[in-house]
Design a protein around this motif. Structure first.
Motif, short mmCIF file in Angstrom:
data_model
loop_
_atom_site.label_atom_id
_atom_site.label_comp_id
_atom_site.label_asym_id
_atom_site.label_seq_id
_atom_site.Cartn_x
_atom_site.Cartn_y
_atom_site.Cartn_z
N GLN A 58 32.35 -62.73 6.85
CA GLN A 58 33.57 -62.16 6.29
C GLN A 58 34.19 -63.10 5.27
N LEU A 59 34.12 -64.39 5.54
CA LEU A 59 34.64 -65.39 4.60
C LEU A 59 33.95 -65.28 3.25
N ASN A 60 32.64 -65.09 3.25
CA ASN A 60 31.89 -64.92 2.01
C ASN A 60 32.37 -63.71 1.24
N MET A 61 32.57 -62.60 1.94
CA MET A 61 33.01 -61.37 1.29
C MET A 61 34.37 -61.55 0.64
N LEU B 261 43.06 -68.25 1.88
CA LEU B 261 43.35 -66.84 2.14
C LEU B 261 42.14 -66.14 2.75
N ALA B 262 40.96 -66.44 2.22
CA ALA B 262 39.74 -65.83 2.75
C ALA B 262 39.55 -66.20 4.22
N ALA B 263 39.84 -67.46 4.56
CA ALA B 263 39.71 -67.91 5.94
C ALA B 263 40.72 -67.22 6.85
N VAL B 264 41.94 -67.06 6.37
CA VAL B 264 42.98 -66.40 7.16
C VAL B 264 42.60 -64.95 7.45
N PHE B 265 42.15 -64.23 6.41
CA PHE B 265 41.80 -62.82 6.59
C PHE B 265 40.51 -62.63 7.39
N SER B 266 39.68 -63.68 7.46
CA SER B 266 38.43 -63.59 8.22
C SER B 266 38.60 -64.02 9.67
N SER B 267 39.71 -64.67 9.98
CA SER B 267 39.90 -65.25 11.32
C SER B 267 39.87 -64.23 12.46
N PRO B 268 40.31 -62.95 12.26
CA PRO B 268 40.20 -62.00 13.37
C PRO B 268 38.78 -61.83 13.89
N CYS B 269 37.79 -61.94 13.00
CA CYS B 269 36.41 -61.79 13.45
C CYS B 269 36.02 -62.90 14.43
N SER C 199 42.36 -52.49 7.22
CA SER C 199 42.90 -53.65 6.52
C SER C 199 41.84 -54.30 5.65
N ARG C 200 40.62 -54.40 6.17
CA ARG C 200 39.54 -54.98 5.38
C ARG C 200 39.25 -54.16 4.15
N PHE C 201 39.25 -52.83 4.28
CA PHE C 201 39.02 -51.97 3.13
C PHE C 201 40.08 -52.17 2.06
#
Length: 330
Positions: free
Chosen positions: A113-116, A159-167, A199-201
């Motif tokens: 998810q972080l990559n995306m 930001l990418a790490a924060v948004f990926s953290s739920p996974c 949220s991801r979309f």
């Protein structure tokens, strides 16, 4: 909280990168898994070698400019994902059995998810950077520096790490006594998973694509005459990168969102869409080689030429400070 039951059903288990799962009959069908396994092996080889070469060229043989900071961000994100892709390949080859333990179940889902997010946020930053350069040229001349680009890149990764953290938080492993397998899955209620997918979309597709579209519409209006006079090869490099990313990810986001919202089973199309999304991590080096001039066997030279074209294209009305820095490095 109701946990997903240890039955190998389409709804219950989601693999490493939200990869759609299959019924028991499909899991036992080796032919059904041979295509994604082979394709992911190819993506892994192309992504690691291609992005590794791009990073090497940028670090050692290309001037350190704002434009190259954006490019190396894309390459680092894609290299990291493809470097870790063999874990997914093993999981698919073992019919979704996860032999790597709880931490890697969480970490590899987080890293994918972080990559995306890092990739799409970097593409958005590229569009904003160009838009600001042509809309506020004086401000850009004074502030568009390599130091600024490094700070923005750090914010992108945070930001990418924060948004990926739920996974990382919601991934768990479960022993399936019936099948004799260990499963890496999302251990949350369905409505929470739906909200996460929505949220991801929005964050990884709808908002970035809207911002990028608006920025390039502004750029088109501001510098239309200059674009007409510039090299056709140069002016299409960034557009190819952006369109390739969104073409690769659009089917995945749309189908997966529909699946989580309606429980419709896209048994064939969703696995194909996921494979297409994976290809976004190896496609940029291929685009660089396609655009660059020179012999087909001169891969390094073609990448160097394309990176210079990218710098030229991204630096329309860019800062004089970056130009001076580039000249100093000659």
């Amino acid at each position: 909280m109701r946990m997903m039951t240890p039955l190998m059903s389409y709804e219950d288990y989601l693999s490493l990168f939200s990869y759609p799962t299959y019924s028991s009959d499909e899991l036992n069908n080796e032919e059904g898994f041979s295509f994604p396994v082979v394709l992911n092996c190819i993506i892994c080889l192309l992504g690691v070698s291609g992005n590794g070469l791009v990073m090497w060229v940028v670090i050692h043989e290309v001037r350190k400019t704002v434009s190259m900071i954006w490019i190396i961000n894309l390459s680092v994100a894609d290299f990291t994902f493809t470097f870790l892709l063999p874990f997914t390949v093993v999981q698919q080859a073992l019919a979704l059995h996860w032999p790597f333990g709880s931490f890697l179940c969480k970490f590899l889902s987080f890293s994918s998810q972080l990559n995306m997010f890092a990739s799409v946020f970097t593409l958005t930053v590229i569009a904003l950077d160009r838009c600001i350069s042509v809309t506020f040229p004086i401000w850009s001349q004074n502030h568009r520096t390599v130091k600024m680009a490094l700070g923005v890149s750090l914010m992108v990764w945070i930001l990418a790490a924060v948004f990926s953290s739920p996974c990382f938080l919601i991934r768990e492993i479960m022993e399936d006594g019936v099948e004799g397998k260990t499963i890496c899955f999302y251990s949350v209620k369905e409505y929470i998973l739906r909200n996460l997918m929505l949220s991801r979309f929005i964050l990884a597709f709808l908002m970035p694509f809207s911002i990028i579209t608006i920025c390039y519409c502004i750029i088109l209006v501001k510098v239309r005459q200059r674009w007409r006079k510039s090299s056709g090869r140069s002016q299409r490099v960034t557009c190819l990168i952006i369109w390739a990313f969104f073409i690769c990810w659009l089917p995945f986001h749309v189908l997966y969102l529909i699946h989580t919202m309606t429980n419709l089973h896209f048994t064939t199309s969703l696995p194909l869409a996921t494979c297409l999304a994976y290809t976004s991590s190896c496609i940029n080096p291929l685009l660089y080689m396609y655009v660059g001039r020179g012999s087909c066997i001169q891969i390094k030279k073609r990448i160097q030429i394309t990176l210079k074209l990218l710098h030229e294209e991204m630096s329309i009305n860019s800062s004089r400070s970056e130009w001076r820095l580039s000249r100093a490095g000659e």
